[in-house]
Design a protein around this motif. Structure first.
Motif, PDB file in Angstrom:
ATOM      1  N   ASP A 169      -3.223 -13.350  -9.992  1.00 46.19           N
ATOM      2  CA  ASP A 169      -2.356 -13.363  -8.828  1.00 46.19           C
ATOM      3  C   ASP A 169      -2.057 -11.931  -8.369  1.00 46.19           C
ATOM      4  OD1 ASP A 169      -2.304 -16.078  -8.889  1.00 46.19           O
ATOM      5  OD2 ASP A 169      -0.359 -16.235  -9.916  1.00 46.19           O
ATOM      6  N   ALA A 170      -2.024 -11.752  -7.047  1.00 47.47           N
ATOM      7  CA  ALA A 170      -1.904 -10.415  -6.465  1.00 47.47           C
ATOM      8  C   ALA A 170      -0.606  -9.723  -6.867  1.00 47.47           C
ATOM      9  CB  ALA A 170      -2.002 -10.509  -4.946  1.00 47.47           C
ATOM     10  N   LEU A 171       0.498 -10.468  -6.913  1.00 49.23           N
ATOM     11  CA  LEU A 171       1.777  -9.842  -7.278  1.00 49.23           C
ATOM     12  C   LEU A 171       1.743  -9.362  -8.719  1.00 49.23           C
ATOM     13  CD1 LEU A 171       4.637  -9.055  -6.494  1.00 49.23           C
ATOM     14  CD2 LEU A 171       5.389 -11.354  -7.153  1.00 49.23           C
ATOM     15  N   ASP A 172       1.119 -10.131  -9.620  1.00 48.72           N
ATOM     16  CA  ASP A 172       1.003  -9.711 -11.017  1.00 48.72           C
ATOM     17  C   ASP A 172       0.185  -8.420 -11.123  1.00 48.72           C
ATOM     18  OD1 ASP A 172       2.426 -11.927 -11.750  1.00 48.72           O
ATOM     19  OD2 ASP A 172       0.671 -13.088 -12.386  1.00 48.72           O
ATOM     20  N   LEU A 173      -0.886  -8.330 -10.342  1.00 51.02           N
ATOM     21  CA  LEU A 173      -1.727  -7.131 -10.392  1.00 51.02           C
ATOM     22  C   LEU A 173      -0.963  -5.924  -9.868  1.00 51.02           C
ATOM     23  CD1 LEU A 173      -5.157  -8.558  -9.157  1.00 51.02           C
ATOM     24  CD2 LEU A 173      -4.471  -8.011 -11.498  1.00 51.02           C
ATOM     25  N   PHE A 174      -0.238  -6.091  -8.745  1.00 51.36           N
ATOM     26  CA  PHE A 174       0.537  -4.968  -8.206  1.00 51.36           C
ATOM     27  C   PHE A 174       1.589  -4.521  -9.216  1.00 51.36           C
ATOM     28  CE2 PHE A 174       4.126  -3.022  -6.192  1.00 51.36           C
ATOM     29  CZ  PHE A 174       3.544  -2.105  -5.333  1.00 51.36           C
ATOM     30  N   THR A 175       2.280  -5.481  -9.799  1.00 48.70           N
ATOM     31  CA  THR A 175       3.340  -5.142 -10.756  1.00 48.70           C
ATOM     32  C   THR A 175       2.765  -4.433 -11.977  1.00 48.70           C
ATOM     33  OG1 THR A 175       4.577  -7.081 -10.006  1.00 48.70           O
ATOM     34  CG2 THR A 175       5.242  -6.101 -12.109  1.00 48.70           C
ATOM     35  N   GLU A 176       1.572  -4.844 -12.401  1.00 49.87           N
ATOM     36  CA  GLU A 176       0.915  -4.155 -13.517  1.00 49.87           C
ATOM     37  C   GLU A 176       0.637  -2.707 -13.151  1.00 49.87           C
ATOM     38  OE1 GLU A 176      -2.467  -5.987 -15.835  1.00 49.87           O
ATOM     39  OE2 GLU A 176      -3.588  -4.424 -14.779  1.00 49.87           O
ATOM     40  N   PHE A 177       0.167  -2.463 -11.924  1.00 44.12           N
ATOM     41  CA  PHE A 177      -0.135  -1.096 -11.504  1.00 44.12           C
ATOM     42  C   PHE A 177       1.133  -0.263 -11.336  1.00 44.12           C
ATOM     43  CE2 PHE A 177      -0.312   1.819  -7.822  1.00 44.12           C
ATOM     44  CZ  PHE A 177      -1.116   2.799  -8.385  1.00 44.12           C
ATOM     45  N   ARG A 178       2.114  -0.815 -10.629  1.00 44.41           N
ATOM     46  CA  ARG A 178       3.279  -0.008 -10.239  1.00 44.41           C
ATOM     47  C   ARG A 178       4.384  -0.011 -11.293  1.00 44.41           C
ATOM     48  NH1 ARG A 178       5.610   3.633  -9.038  1.00 44.41           N
ATOM     49  NH2 ARG A 178       6.311   4.412  -7.013  1.00 44.41           N
ATOM     50  N   GLY A 179       4.325  -1.003 -12.222  1.00 46.60           N
ATOM     51  CA  GLY A 179       5.373  -1.080 -13.235  1.00 46.60           C
ATOM     52  C   GLY A 179       6.608  -1.825 -12.769  1.00 46.60           C
ATOM     53  N   ARG A 180       6.563  -2.354 -11.578  1.00 39.65           N
ATOM     54  CA  ARG A 180       7.681  -3.118 -11.006  1.00 39.65           C
ATOM     55  C   ARG A 180       7.176  -3.849  -9.769  1.00 39.65           C
ATOM     56  NH1 ARG A 180       8.275  -0.407  -6.518  1.00 39.65           N
ATOM     57  NH2 ARG A 180       8.248   1.870  -6.429  1.00 39.65           N
ATOM     58  N   GLU A 181       8.022  -4.726  -9.223  1.00 43.33           N
ATOM     59  CA  GLU A 181       7.649  -5.410  -7.988  1.00 43.33           C
ATOM     60  C   GLU A 181       7.804  -4.456  -6.798  1.00 43.33           C
ATOM     61  OE1 GLU A 181       9.394  -9.211  -7.370  1.00 43.33           O
ATOM     62  OE2 GLU A 181       8.536 -10.050  -9.203  1.00 43.33           O
ATOM     63  N   SER A 221       0.826  -1.210   0.000  1.00 47.21           N
ATOM     64  CA  SER A 221       0.000   0.000   0.000  1.00 47.21           C
ATOM     65  C   SER A 221       0.860   1.259   0.000  1.00 47.21           C
ATOM     66  CB  SER A 221      -0.952   0.000   1.203  1.00 47.21           C
ATOM     67  OG  SER A 221      -0.255   0.094   2.418  1.00 47.21           O
ATOM     68  N   ALA A 222       1.936   1.242   0.783  1.00 43.26           N
ATOM     69  CA  ALA A 222       2.820   2.413   0.805  1.00 43.26           C
ATOM     70  C   ALA A 222       3.475   2.626  -0.550  1.00 43.26           C
ATOM     71  CB  ALA A 222       3.882   2.244   1.893  1.00 43.26           C
ATOM     72  N   ASP A 223       3.888   1.522  -1.169  1.00 35.92           N
ATOM     73  CA  ASP A 223       4.528   1.615  -2.482  1.00 35.92           C
ATOM     74  C   ASP A 223       3.520   2.069  -3.541  1.00 35.92           C
ATOM     75  OD1 ASP A 223       6.412   1.484  -4.447  1.00 35.92           O
ATOM     76  OD2 ASP A 223       6.859  -0.641  -4.199  1.00 35.92           O
ATOM     77  N   ALA A 224       2.279   1.564  -3.438  1.00 37.13           N
ATOM     78  CA  ALA A 224       1.246   1.996  -4.384  1.00 37.13           C
ATOM     79  C   ALA A 224       0.959   3.486  -4.223  1.00 37.13           C
ATOM     80  CB  ALA A 224      -0.025   1.181  -4.175  1.00 37.13           C
ATOM     81  N   PHE A 225       0.860   3.945  -2.984  1.00 40.32           N
ATOM     82  CA  PHE A 225       0.547   5.356  -2.756  1.00 40.32           C
ATOM     83  C   PHE A 225       1.684   6.260  -3.213  1.00 40.32           C
ATOM     84  CE2 PHE A 225       0.356   9.186  -0.040  1.00 40.32           C
ATOM     85  CZ  PHE A 225      -0.844   9.697  -0.529  1.00 40.32           C
ATOM     86  N   SER A 226       2.910   5.753  -3.181  1.00 34.80           N
ATOM     87  CA  SER A 226       4.034   6.588  -3.598  1.00 34.80           C
ATOM     88  C   SER A 226       3.879   7.042  -5.050  1.00 34.80           C
ATOM     89  CB  SER A 226       5.368   5.844  -3.408  1.00 34.80           C
ATOM     90  OG  SER A 226       5.468   4.740  -4.287  1.00 34.80           O
ATOM     91  N   LYS A 276       2.521  11.593  -8.893  1.00 36.50           N
ATOM     92  CA  LYS A 276       1.632  12.093  -9.941  1.00 36.50           C
ATOM     93  C   LYS A 276       0.609  13.111  -9.444  1.00 36.50           C
ATOM     94  CE  LYS A 276       3.252   9.121 -13.027  1.00 36.50           C
ATOM     95  NZ  LYS A 276       3.972   9.532 -14.256  1.00 36.50           N
ATOM     96  N   GLY A 277       0.330  13.119  -8.135  1.00 36.48           N
ATOM     97  CA  GLY A 277      -0.731  13.957  -7.586  1.00 36.48           C
ATOM     98  C   GLY A 277      -1.765  13.068  -6.904  1.00 36.48           C
ATOM     99  N   ILE A 278      -2.179  13.433  -5.670  1.00 38.39           N
ATOM    100  CA  ILE A 278      -2.999  12.500  -4.890  1.00 38.39           C
ATOM    101  C   ILE A 278      -4.393  12.301  -5.469  1.00 38.39           C
ATOM    102  CG2 ILE A 278      -1.724  13.021  -2.774  1.00 38.39           C
ATOM    103  CD1 ILE A 278      -4.436  14.429  -1.879  1.00 38.39           C
TER     104      ILE A 278
END
Length: 694
Positions: free
Chosen positions: A661-673, A628-633, A638-640
């Motif tokens: 899978d959750a890791l695949d979804l996070f990586t898709e959103f953040r562009g990295r693990e 969550s912290a990494d996603a919010f970063s 970009k702007g909250i």
């Protein structure tokens, strides 16, 4: 007359439900599921077996949901009917998990040539179904098979008993006084609540209870050290063999039997421990990785936590005359230090966070992020006058709904949670919308007991004034709710939070908490309850400056719980009550920095792991906090309220449910693990450590 639990379309008819309806309805619906399974197995296939079975099981789930829910929020008359229904439901699901004919249908589907071309959600449902059959004991033979089923039934009973003991112990203790001087330091909101609690029992004066708002008010604000000690010891010894209720609601034997049965279940499945069994459905790859994660975070956080506690101890000695800090002094002393350092308190903030304003602001934040609106529907029947019902809309069209039960009361389980009324799925009658329960335990409005009529907003009279901590709790639970309600998946097994790895399920909830600390969002959720004036800039600055006050101490406390839980379940056998205590003491010696009363029996009330879904999974809070912290970063970059980023989170995380899978979804959103850096930064821990190394 037909049973309303057996036949309703979407929303439970709470104004018609009676405890005696529960067991007959559940029995009838289970028999329908069994009959549907038998019919479906005659012509194996997705459309001929799994789809109609899902339809029948959805009816069962939607009937059991209000029974389980009412046991949590009303207890009393619903307890026995819930436990009877729970036994039947547990037997059914255990029986289903061991049905080899159904297992073969899943295997045949997975091996079919066209399987790779199926929609992702269907493929994931089959994949997870196969996993769950193995974890459900489908491969067991004879006595082992029967033993596994019996253990499953008994574990459900014991989890319910554990929760009942905690609730009963909480309700059974109170402290009555007619001397207001004993309550010196308590804020007016707490005094009003204590007076109302006394009046509800036909007593004069004030009544202190172990419900969250009452307990916390005493621990943080009461000048009376003897009162703090009395309340603290009553709280930390709940449902144990010691303390003022010693032995009355004791969970010692319950814990021992739960741990023994869990260890046996793992052995029956060929696993070394219950922790290994638990991780089979989580993101974390193995037990070593979880322990490495927790111990690494503890090693990073503990030096900062030790500094924070040393400051607290020094302040207590120099300013408060306390040469030795006792456990019942910690929160009170911390509040004094916080006041001196930042000149801000939760009570000073309270008038600016009236429940109605916070709720409207939360809805506005979510609208800016994800383009959805929220609309109250006062025509929907509920179980209590404080409960509200809302629809979620996108482009004016209803896409989901939720009940919100915000305030603490007797016979209501403590804490805060989200649970499902029903899931989004494509059924015989069309698309079923997802509906959720959101439950909190805030201080109730300081209004007359004859409060508003059913359906009226609880904030319409004298409002409930929230602490900022309670504001973040509301955002947290709404984050869970969004995960359930904003899914686009229409296969029940992977819709919403279904099928989501348990150590990723806290991602949306902890993610949404971040907006409680952003000035742009705070302006939307705050306003003085009398004047409407915004939170003054000076007060806002102080609140933000105090954000990471004692954050390292909070971190090591969470790690204490997580390490205790995981090590307890890494054992290859059960544990006696004494061994459980010894293990907790050892974990505290490793990571804790604050003193603990000798009588403390935290484990006897640790419902997350003994009565909830967090056994060998409490680490999920910290694991998901990294996500969550990494996603919010990314929002910080970009702007909250950046709508493109909001849409990315919506499409990659919230709408996908458990379909990938959750890791695949996070990586898709953040562009990295994910990396741990954002969590340490947001907690202020990195800065502390860097200072120490200079």
């Amino acid at each position: 007359m037909s049973n309303p639990l057996s036949n309703f379309s979407l929303l439970p008819p709470f104004d018609q439900l009676q405890p005696q309806q529960a067991e007959p309805a559940i029995s009838e619906l289970i028999e329908q599921c069994r009959a549907q399974l038998e019919a479906g197995l005659k012509n194996p296939g997705w459309d001929t077996t799994l789809v109609p079975l899902e339809e029948a099981q959805d009816s069962l789930n939607r009937a059991f949901s209000p029974v389980s829910h009412l046991n949590s929020v009303l207890s009393g008359p619903w307890r026995a009917p819930y436990e009877a229904a729970l036994a039947k439901v547990t037997d059914y699901w255990t029986e289903l998990g061991q049905n080899r004919d159904l297992y073969r249908v899943y295997q045949q589907l997975a091996e079919a040539g066209e399987f790779s071309h199926w929609p992702q959600a269907r493929r994931q449902a089959v994949k997870l179904g196969l996993r769950d059959f193995v974890l459900g004991g489908v491969g067991l033979e004879g006595g082992a098979r029967e033993r596994f089923a019996a253990n499953s039934r008994r574990l459900a009973e014991l989890g319910s008993r554990f929760a009942n003991n905690v609730l009963d112990a909480t309700n059974a203790w109170s402290y009555h006084t007619e001397d207001e001087a004993e309550l010196a330091g308590l804020p007016q909101t707490a005094l009003a609540a204590a007076a109302a609690a006394a009046q509800a029992k036909d007593l004069s004066g004030w009544l202190i209870t172990l419900e969250g708002p009452s307990f916390l008010a005493v621990m943080i604000h009461a000048e009376n050290r003897e009162l703090r000690e009395r309340v603290h010891l009553a709280f930390v010894t709940r449902a144990s063999e010691t303390g003022p209720q010693g032995g009355q609601f004791d969970n010692s034997a319950v814990m021992e039997e739960i741990l023994a049965l869990r260890a046996e279940q793992a052995k029956l499945l060929g696993m070394s421990s219950y922790a290994e069994l638990s991780l089979a459905s989580k993101m974390a790859p193995d037990c070593e990785k979880v322990l490495e994660f927790l111990e690494d975070l503890a090693a990073r956080a503990r030096p900062a936590a030790e500094r924070e506690f040393a400051e607290l101890r020094e302040f207590a000695a120099e300013k408060l005359g306390l040469e030795e800090l006792q456990p019942w002094d910690i929160a009170w002393t911390a509040e004094k230090l916080k006041q001196q350092r930042y000149a801000v308190s939760q009570e000073e903030l309270r008038p600016y966070f009236p429940y109605g304003k916070v709720l409207a602001g939360l809805f506005a934040v979510v609208e800016k992020l994800f383009g959805i609106t929220v609309e109250e529907d006062t025509s929907v029947a509920t179980w209590h006058r404080d409960v509200q019902f809302f629809w979620l809309l996108r482009d004016g069209e209803r896409i989901a709904g939720f009940y919100l039960d915000p305030f603490a009361r007797e016979n209501k389980r403590g804490g805060a949670w989200m649970n499902t009324v029903c899931v989004r799925r494509q059924g015989a009658a069309g698309l079923q919308l997802p509906v959720a329960y959101l439950v909190c335990n805030f201080s109730s409005p300081a209004a007359d007991a004859s409060s508003p009529a059913a359906g009226a907003s609880p904030a319409a009279d004298a409002p409930s004034l929230l602490t900022h901590y309670e504001v973040t709790t509301l955002f947290h639970e709404f984050g869970h709710g969004l995960h359930h309600m904003l899914t686009r998946v229409d296969v029940a097994a992977v819709s919403g939070i279904n099928g989501v790895a348990w150590d990723a399920v806290e991602l949306p909830s902890q993610f949404l908490e971040n907006w409680c600390w952003q000035p742009q969002a705070i302006a939307m959720i705050s306003g003085h309850h009398e004047t409407g004036e915004p939170l003054p800039q000076a007060l806002l600055d102080k609140m933000l400056a105090a954000k990471n006050f004692q954050s390292a101490m909070f971190t090591v406390r969470q790690l204490e719980f997580a390490l205790f839980d995981f090590r307890l379940h890494c054992r290859d056998s059960g544990a006696s009550a004494g061994e459980i205590q010894q293990l907790l003491n050892a974990v505290r010696a490793q990571v804790a920095v604050v003193p603990v009363a000798e009588e403390n029996r935290f484990q006897h009330g640790f419902s997350h792991i003994f009565a909830g879904g967090y056994a060998a999974g409490y680490y999920s809070y910290k694991w998901a906090e990294v996500l969550s912290a990494d996603a919010f970063s990314l929002f910080e970059e970009k702007g909250i309220f950046d709508r493109d980023t909001g849409d990315r989170f919506l499409h990659s995380i919230l709408e996908q449910g458990g379909s990938r899978d959750a890791l695949d979804l996070f990586t898709e959103f953040r562009g990295r693990e994910p990396t741990i850096d954002a969590l340490l930064h947001h907690s202020g821990i990195v800065e502390c450590d860097e200072t120490a190394h200079e």
